[in-house]
Write a protein that holds these residues in place. Sequence first.
Motif, short mmCIF file in Angstrom:
data_model
loop_
_atom_site.label_atom_id
_atom_site.label_comp_id
_atom_site.label_asym_id
_atom_site.label_seq_id
_atom_site.Cartn_x
_atom_site.Cartn_y
_atom_site.Cartn_z
N LYS A 17 0.81 -1.22 0.00
CA LYS A 17 0.00 0.00 0.00
C LYS A 17 0.85 1.27 0.00
CE LYS A 17 -3.86 -2.21 2.29
NZ LYS A 17 -4.65 -2.33 3.52
N GLY A 18 2.16 1.13 -0.17
CA GLY A 18 3.03 2.30 -0.31
C GLY A 18 3.70 2.78 0.96
N TYR A 19 3.60 2.04 2.04
CA TYR A 19 4.28 2.42 3.28
C TYR A 19 5.73 1.92 3.20
CZ TYR A 19 -0.27 3.65 5.17
OH TYR A 19 -1.49 4.25 5.39
N GLU A 20 6.58 2.73 2.59
CA GLU A 20 7.94 2.31 2.26
C GLU A 20 9.00 2.76 3.26
OE1 GLU A 20 8.84 0.25 -0.17
OE2 GLU A 20 6.76 0.01 -0.76
N ALA A 21 8.82 3.91 3.88
CA ALA A 21 9.83 4.44 4.80
C ALA A 21 9.84 3.63 6.10
CB ALA A 21 9.55 5.92 5.11
N ASP A 22 11.01 3.49 6.69
CA ASP A 22 11.17 2.81 7.97
C ASP A 22 11.49 3.85 9.03
OD1 ASP A 22 10.83 0.04 7.20
OD2 ASP A 22 12.75 0.23 6.15
N ASP A 34 16.96 6.61 6.22
CA ASP A 34 17.11 6.57 4.76
C ASP A 34 16.79 7.91 4.11
OD1 ASP A 34 17.87 3.91 4.85
OD2 ASP A 34 15.86 3.15 4.37
N LEU A 35 15.81 8.61 4.66
CA LEU A 35 15.40 9.91 4.12
C LEU A 35 15.99 11.08 4.91
CD1 LEU A 35 11.60 9.15 3.57
CD2 LEU A 35 13.44 9.09 1.85
N ASP A 36 16.70 10.78 6.00
CA ASP A 36 17.20 11.79 6.93
C ASP A 36 16.08 12.77 7.29
OD1 ASP A 36 19.00 13.00 8.65
OD2 ASP A 36 19.78 14.34 7.11
N MET A 37 14.94 12.18 7.71
CA MET A 37 13.74 12.95 7.99
C MET A 37 13.30 12.76 9.44
SD MET A 37 9.96 12.40 6.34
CE MET A 37 10.25 13.36 4.87
N ARG A 38 12.94 13.86 10.06
CA ARG A 38 12.37 13.83 11.41
C ARG A 38 10.94 14.37 11.33
NH1 ARG A 38 17.64 14.35 12.00
NH2 ARG A 38 18.69 13.32 13.73
N LEU A 39 10.03 13.68 11.99
CA LEU A 39 8.64 14.12 12.05
C LEU A 39 8.23 14.30 13.50
CD1 LEU A 39 6.99 11.70 9.43
CD2 LEU A 39 7.62 14.10 9.10
N ASP A 40 7.88 15.54 13.86
CA ASP A 40 7.35 15.83 15.19
C ASP A 40 5.94 15.26 15.28
OD1 ASP A 40 9.65 17.19 16.02
OD2 ASP A 40 8.94 19.07 15.15
N PRO A 41 5.39 15.12 16.49
CA PRO A 41 4.06 14.51 16.65
C PRO A 41 2.97 15.18 15.80
CG PRO A 41 5.10 14.70 18.79
CD PRO A 41 6.00 15.40 17.81
N PRO A 70 1.77 14.81 5.97
CA PRO A 70 1.26 15.71 4.93
C PRO A 70 2.27 15.92 3.79
CG PRO A 70 0.85 16.64 7.10
CD PRO A 70 1.74 15.44 7.29
N LEU A 71 3.53 15.57 4.02
CA LEU A 71 4.55 15.70 2.98
C LEU A 71 4.46 14.60 1.94
CD1 LEU A 71 7.58 16.44 5.35
CD2 LEU A 71 6.25 18.10 4.01
N GLY A 72 3.55 13.63 2.15
CA GLY A 72 3.36 12.54 1.21
C GLY A 72 4.18 11.30 1.54
N VAL A 73 4.92 11.32 2.62
CA VAL A 73 5.73 10.17 3.03
C VAL A 73 4.85 9.22 3.82
CG1 VAL A 73 7.69 9.43 4.42
CG2 VAL A 73 7.84 11.53 3.10
N LYS A 74 4.92 7.93 3.44
CA LYS A 74 4.22 6.88 4.17
C LYS A 74 5.24 5.85 4.61
CE LYS A 74 0.45 5.32 2.16
NZ LYS A 74 -0.54 4.92 1.14
N GLY A 75 5.12 5.39 5.83
CA GLY A 75 6.08 4.42 6.32
C GLY A 75 5.56 3.63 7.50
N ILE A 76 6.45 2.86 8.08
CA ILE A 76 6.10 2.00 9.19
C ILE A 76 7.00 2.25 10.39
CG2 ILE A 76 5.13 0.16 7.77
CD1 ILE A 76 7.98 -1.22 8.63
#
Length: 104
Positions: A17-22, A34-41, A70-76
């Motif tokens: 279903k597109g949840y690719e980021a870990d 992998d994306l060097d991304m931080r998401l606050d709550p 909201p940035l379009g990133v989906k992950g687990i």
Amino acid sequence: MQKNESLTDALAGLREKGYEADFATDTFCLYCSDLDMRLDPEEFHVDKTYRFEGNTGDGEEARLYAISSPLGVKGILVDTDGTGARHLNVEMAKKLYGDQDLLD
């Protein structure tokens, strides 16, 4: 919270279903190396939560979260020891575990 399939099956279904980021938990955010991304709550949504109990009866459990932003990133996010809330700040713990699990 869903409890009816194996962790492996749930992971495979989410990947389809597109949840690719870990993601991993940090004290104040989720982090994807992998994306060097931080998401606050406030920057992510828990789309679905799965809970898996171990077969040993010793209270072992795992949780799997389907996360989107909201940035379009989906992950687990996988919490395999069931103790993830212990190192999180209150906002992150509430977002992932809810008020009830913080009281346990």
